[in-house]
Design a protein around this motif. Structure first.
Motif, PDB file in Angstrom:
ATOM      1  N   PHE A  39     -12.096   3.953   6.213  1.00  0.00           N
ATOM      2  CA  PHE A  39     -11.796   2.840   7.180  1.00  0.00           C
ATOM      3  C   PHE A  39     -11.401   1.449   6.371  1.00  0.00           C
ATOM      4  CE2 PHE A  39     -15.002   5.090   9.380  1.00  0.00           C
ATOM      5  CZ  PHE A  39     -14.309   5.470  10.506  1.00  0.00           C
ATOM      6  N   TYR A  40     -11.528   1.372   5.094  1.00  0.00           N
ATOM      7  CA  TYR A  40     -10.940   0.189   4.240  1.00  0.00           C
ATOM      8  C   TYR A  40      -9.330   0.466   4.098  1.00  0.00           C
ATOM      9  CZ  TYR A  40      -9.701  -2.250  -0.159  1.00  0.00           C
ATOM     10  OH  TYR A  40      -8.750  -2.782  -0.957  1.00  0.00           O
ATOM     11  N   LEU A  41      -8.924   1.454   3.687  1.00  0.00           N
ATOM     12  CA  LEU A  41      -7.737   1.743   3.569  1.00  0.00           C
ATOM     13  C   LEU A  41      -6.882   1.788   5.036  1.00  0.00           C
ATOM     14  CD1 LEU A  41      -7.828   4.589   0.570  1.00  0.00           C
ATOM     15  CD2 LEU A  41      -7.348   2.079   0.555  1.00  0.00           C
ATOM     16  N   PHE A  42      -7.572   2.254   5.951  1.00  0.00           N
ATOM     17  CA  PHE A  42      -6.864   2.409   7.189  1.00  0.00           C
ATOM     18  C   PHE A  42      -6.649   1.204   7.989  1.00  0.00           C
ATOM     19  CE2 PHE A  42      -6.846   3.151  11.856  1.00  0.00           C
ATOM     20  CZ  PHE A  42      -6.044   4.124  12.112  1.00  0.00           C
ATOM     21  N   ASN A  43      -7.456   0.005   7.701  1.00  0.00           N
ATOM     22  CA  ASN A  43      -7.309  -1.156   8.513  1.00  0.00           C
ATOM     23  C   ASN A  43      -6.980  -2.161   7.399  1.00  0.00           C
ATOM     24  OD1 ASN A  43      -8.631  -0.473  10.953  1.00  0.00           O
ATOM     25  ND2 ASN A  43     -10.381  -0.070   9.843  1.00  0.00           N
ATOM     26  N   SER A  71      -4.182  -3.495   3.846  1.00  0.00           N
ATOM     27  CA  SER A  71      -2.815  -3.874   3.533  1.00  0.00           C
ATOM     28  C   SER A  71      -1.815  -2.826   3.702  1.00  0.00           C
ATOM     29  CB  SER A  71      -2.563  -4.825   2.321  1.00  0.00           C
ATOM     30  OG  SER A  71      -2.999  -4.013   1.428  1.00  0.00           O
ATOM     31  N   LEU A  72      -0.289  -2.997   3.741  1.00  0.00           N
ATOM     32  CA  LEU A  72       0.369  -1.928   3.847  1.00  0.00           C
ATOM     33  C   LEU A  72       0.411  -1.168   2.588  1.00  0.00           C
ATOM     34  CD1 LEU A  72       3.633  -3.731   4.857  1.00  0.00           C
ATOM     35  CD2 LEU A  72       2.202  -2.105   6.179  1.00  0.00           C
ATOM     36  N   ASN A  73      -0.029  -1.971   1.253  1.00  0.00           N
ATOM     37  CA  ASN A  73      -0.404  -1.124   0.226  1.00  0.00           C
ATOM     38  C   ASN A  73      -1.575  -0.176   0.498  1.00  0.00           C
ATOM     39  OD1 ASN A  73      -1.619  -0.476  -2.371  1.00  0.00           O
ATOM     40  ND2 ASN A  73      -0.586  -2.253  -3.350  1.00  0.00           N
ATOM     41  N   ALA A  74      -2.724  -0.606   1.017  1.00  0.00           N
ATOM     42  CA  ALA A  74      -3.759   0.381   1.290  1.00  0.00           C
ATOM     43  C   ALA A  74      -3.462   1.357   2.318  1.00  0.00           C
ATOM     44  CB  ALA A  74      -4.963  -0.711   1.657  1.00  0.00           C
ATOM     45  N   GLN A  75      -2.858   1.120   3.094  1.00  0.00           N
ATOM     46  CA  GLN A  75      -2.216   2.199   4.156  1.00  0.00           C
ATOM     47  C   GLN A  75      -1.451   3.148   3.482  1.00  0.00           C
ATOM     48  OE1 GLN A  75      -0.655   0.158   7.921  1.00  0.00           O
ATOM     49  NE2 GLN A  75      -2.396  -1.224   7.801  1.00  0.00           N
ATOM     50  N   ALA A  76      -0.624   2.688   2.635  1.00  0.00           N
ATOM     51  CA  ALA A  76       0.126   3.772   2.031  1.00  0.00           C
ATOM     52  C   ALA A  76      -0.632   4.773   1.189  1.00  0.00           C
ATOM     53  CB  ALA A  76       1.185   3.414   1.305  1.00  0.00           C
ATOM     54  N   SER A  77      -1.768   4.187   0.714  1.00  0.00           N
ATOM     55  CA  SER A  77      -2.479   5.148  -0.127  1.00  0.00           C
ATOM     56  C   SER A  77      -3.584   5.967   0.860  1.00  0.00           C
ATOM     57  CB  SER A  77      -3.548   4.419  -0.907  1.00  0.00           C
ATOM     58  OG  SER A  77      -2.800   3.620  -2.103  1.00  0.00           O
ATOM     59  N   HIS A  78      -3.892   5.384   1.837  1.00  0.00           N
ATOM     60  CA  HIS A  78      -4.483   6.183   2.965  1.00  0.00           C
ATOM     61  C   HIS A  78      -3.900   7.318   3.561  1.00  0.00           C
ATOM     62  CE1 HIS A  78      -5.668   7.055   7.145  1.00  0.00           C
ATOM     63  NE2 HIS A  78      -6.802   6.849   6.913  1.00  0.00           N
ATOM     64  N   ASP A  79      -2.490   7.043   3.699  1.00  0.00           N
ATOM     65  CA  ASP A  79      -1.817   8.449   4.350  1.00  0.00           C
ATOM     66  C   ASP A  79      -1.474   9.197   3.268  1.00  0.00           C
ATOM     67  OD1 ASP A  79      -1.679   6.698   6.547  1.00  0.00           O
ATOM     68  OD2 ASP A  79       0.566   5.837   6.129  1.00  0.00           O
ATOM     69  N   LEU A  80      -1.269   8.956   1.993  1.00  0.00           N
ATOM     70  CA  LEU A  80      -1.243   9.793   1.057  1.00  0.00           C
ATOM     71  C   LEU A  80      -2.541  10.826   0.680  1.00  0.00           C
ATOM     72  CD1 LEU A  80       0.526   9.110  -2.312  1.00  0.00           C
ATOM     73  CD2 LEU A  80      -1.305  10.759  -2.337  1.00  0.00           C
TER      74      LEU A  80
END
Length: 309
Positions: free
Chosen positions: A226-230, A232-241
């Motif tokens: 949830f931290y990565l999903f919600n 920054s764009l940086n975090a969301q990129a890690s989430h998707d990977l």
């Protein structure tokens, strides 16, 4: 801003972080249970095997990091970093590994019979005498340095502000919990395969604690989702990977956490009879998951940098 995956910290560093945290906690737990005579048992044999195994893990892990250095002579800059750059986590961690390994080995030596072909070695006799005379300081020094090493493996990643996945307080907590969990898994394998002493109470306690730790790790990983999903764009990129990769999802989350948690929970609640085969299978799954965690945490580290002017 633009984002790119890092390739400098590869599987060699992942092995270093994995063996470093796990090996350190194997030495810490082995020393503690021997020093306090957990459950009224001697625990000497498990302490010997645990400390020697932890020593080997730390040696191999440190060798991986040394091999990863482009300039091997630069290791001296790492060792001197505590003086030249006191905020360098890798410098403090390197010294904690060295002291933990040395003190743990000195504490262990008096309990190992001297082979006949080494009976002449005065240096070995001295270290055996020293380890026996100063057993208390050696033991608690080993525990302190080993716990510091386990925490440091997460603090090292947490010190990189340009990577959202790494730069948050959850990383040191996750790595420390995983280090203790994998250390207990290692000790359980040693108990069932090598030591084979009548220490059922200690084994049961290890299984119970590891069940709790795996459950806590699951909660932390869910928090990261949830931290990565919600984030920054940086975090969301890690989430998707991470969450699109089957090795992370099925190898770590399912195989390295959920399955051993279910197996352990069934055994500690007596839904399944405790037996060596199930314990070893669960422990091996935890160990595999522990490495996958470090490997993918490095792989999914996405750097965030401003566009060059």
């Amino acid at each position: 801003m633009f984002y790119f995956g890092q390739e400098q910290w590869n599987w060699l560093v992942a092995v270093y972080l994995f063996l470093g945290g796990m090996g350190a906690m194997v030495m810490a737990i082995s020393t503690i249970i021997h020093r306090v005579k957990a459950f009224g048992q001697d625990n000497t044999l498990l302490m010997i095997w645990g400390n020697l195994t932890g020593f080997a893990m730390l040696s191999v892990g440190s060798a991986m990091l040394f091999y990863h250095l482009l300039d091997h002579l630069a290791v001296w800059h790492v060792l001197l970093g505590v003086f030249n750059k006191p905020d360098s986590w890798i410098a403090w961690g390197t010294w904690s590994i060295i002291f933990g390994m040395v003190w743990g080995l000195i504490y262990t030596l008096p309990h190992i019979p001297t082979p006949k072909f080494l009976g002449w070695c005065q240096l070995l006799k001295f270290f055996k005498w020293f380890g026996s005379k100063y057993a208390g300081p050696m033991a608690w020094g080993t525990v302190f340095m080993s716990v510091f090493t386990a925490v440091y493996t997460g603090m090292l990643l947490q010190s990189f502000p340009a990577v959202a996945l790494w730069h948050n307080p959850g990383i040191p907590v996750l790595f420390t919990v995983s280090a203790v969990s994998t250390a207990l898994a290692t000790l359980l394998v040693l108990q069932y395969v090598v030591v084979r002493e009548n220490d059922h109470e200690l084994r049961h306690r290890f299984e119970l604690i590891d069940t709790w730790l795996i459950g806590i790790e699951l909660i932390i990983v869910l928090g990261f989702f949830f931290y990565l999903f919600n984030g920054s764009l940086n975090a969301q990129a890690s989430h998707d990977l991470l969450w699109s990769d089957p090795v992370w999802l099925y190898g770590f989350v399912v195989g390295g956490l959920l399955l051993p948690f279910i197996i352990n929970l069934a055994m500690v609640t007596h839904k399944l009879p405790t037996n060596g085969f199930l314990v070893i299978v669960s422990a091996i799954l935890v160990l595999i998951g522990g490495y996958i965690l470090r490997h993918y945490m490095l792989l999914a580290g996405i750097w965030e940098l401003p566009y060059p002017k």
